[in-house]
Design an enzyme around this catalytic site. Structure first.
Site, PDB file in Angstrom:
ATOM      1  CG  ASP A   1      -3.784   5.000  10.288  1.00 13.01           C
ATOM      2  OD1 ASP A   1      -4.607   4.059  10.389  1.00 13.01           O
ATOM      3  OD2 ASP A   1      -2.578   4.895  10.580  1.00 13.01           O
TER       4      ASP A   1
ATOM      5  CB  CYS B   1      -6.748  -0.138   7.989  1.00  7.46           C
ATOM      6  SG  CYS B   1      -6.530  -0.831   9.641  1.00  7.46           S
ATOM      7  NE  ARG B   2      -4.663   4.358   5.972  1.00 10.33           N
ATOM      8  CZ  ARG B   2      -3.646   5.156   6.188  1.00 10.33           C
ATOM      9  NH1 ARG B   2      -3.771   6.457   5.941  1.00 10.33           N
ATOM     10  NH2 ARG B   2      -2.500   4.696   6.643  1.00 10.33           N
ATOM     11  CB  SER B   3      -3.762  -0.200   0.806  1.00 11.94           C
ATOM     12  OG  SER B   3      -3.094  -1.090   1.668  1.00 11.94           O
TER      13      SER B   3
ATOM     14  CG  ASN C   1      -1.261  -4.361   2.243  1.00 15.26           C
ATOM     15  OD1 ASN C   1      -0.775  -5.405   1.838  1.00 15.26           O
ATOM     16  ND2 ASN C   1      -2.305  -3.830   1.653  1.00 15.26           N
TER      17      ASN C   1
ATOM     18  CB  CYS D   1      -2.320   2.362   3.588  1.00 15.56           C
ATOM     19  SG  CYS D   1      -2.602   0.630   4.026  1.00 15.56           S
TER      20      CYS D   1
HETATM   21  P1  4NP Z   1      -3.305   1.053   7.375  1.00 17.59           P
HETATM   22  O1  4NP Z   1      -3.542   1.216   8.961  1.00 17.59           O
HETATM   23  O2  4NP Z   1      -2.030   1.794   7.062  1.00 17.59           O
HETATM   24  O3  4NP Z   1      -4.507   1.711   6.780  1.00 17.59           O
HETATM   25  O4  4NP Z   1      -3.217  -0.432   7.110  1.00 17.59           O
HETATM   26  C1  4NP Z   1      -2.566   0.895   9.896  1.00 17.59           C
HETATM   27  C2  4NP Z   1      -2.385  -0.405  10.277  1.00 17.59           C
HETATM   28  C3  4NP Z   1      -1.426  -0.725  11.226  1.00 17.59           C
HETATM   29  C4  4NP Z   1      -0.664   0.275  11.789  1.00 17.59           C
HETATM   30  C5  4NP Z   1      -0.856   1.586  11.417  1.00 17.59           C
HETATM   31  C6  4NP Z   1      -1.800   1.895  10.460  1.00 17.59           C
HETATM   32  N1  4NP Z   1       0.288  -0.048  12.782  1.00 17.59           N
HETATM   33  O5  4NP Z   1       0.929   0.872  13.315  1.00 17.59           O
HETATM   34  O6  4NP Z   1       0.488  -1.238  13.088  1.00 17.59           O
END
Ligand code: 4NP
Length: 147
Positions: free
Chosen positions: A119, A8-10, A6, A3
């Protein structure tokens, strides 16, 4: 499992896939990474940890890392959570062998639709339940198709 951050989703995808693979005795090497370096060495978002705990999977010890070119050689399958992750991974690919390893994870459950795992970072708790459900069904299919 890849993602953006790294956190939240992955990491949820990694935890779910490992749980399912272990349950059927598959010794797959499963890992996750972010296309960004925003959260390197950080634990997953507490909302992801909490959601996964509700389903009896502990992802609290995972740590953020950035996707790198060496992942194309280390892993047979590279699964992007959304279109933006997909194109950022593809930009790093050096050849067709690399490119052929990359897929959108929801291709398994919504073939041909280029569906993204939304997201959940800036949203509420319900986004994490939605992510869990999408990934849970996708990982069931992955297990089925690669058995
Ligand atoms: P992820 O979510 O891609 O599912 O881990 C996010 C985590 C952090 C951010 C964006 C999306 N950020 O902008 O910091």
């Amino acid at each position: 499992m890849v993602c953006l951050g790294n956190i939240c989703r992955s990491p949820m995808a990694e935890g779910i896939m490992r749980h399912k693979a272990n349950a059927v005795g598959k010794s797959w090497q499963i890992d996750s990474a972010g296309t960004s370096n925003f959260h390197v060495d950080e634990a997953p978002d507490r909302r992801s940890v909490k959601k996964m705990k509700e389903y009896n999977i502990d992802i609290s010890s995972l740590r953020g890392r950035q996707f790198s070119v060496s992942d194309f050689e280390a892993f047979d399958l590279i699964l992007a959570m959304d279109e933006s992750n997909f194109s950022n991974i593809m930009k790093l690919a050096k050849n067709d062998d690399h490119r052929n390893r990359v897929r959108m994870i929801l291709e398994y459950t919504f073939p041909g639709q280029r569906m993204s795992v939304p997201d959940p970072y800036y949203g509420g708790e319900s986004g994490f339940e939605n992510v869990y459900r999408l990934l849970d069904s996708a990982c069931d299919k992955i297990l089925e198709e690669h058995s």
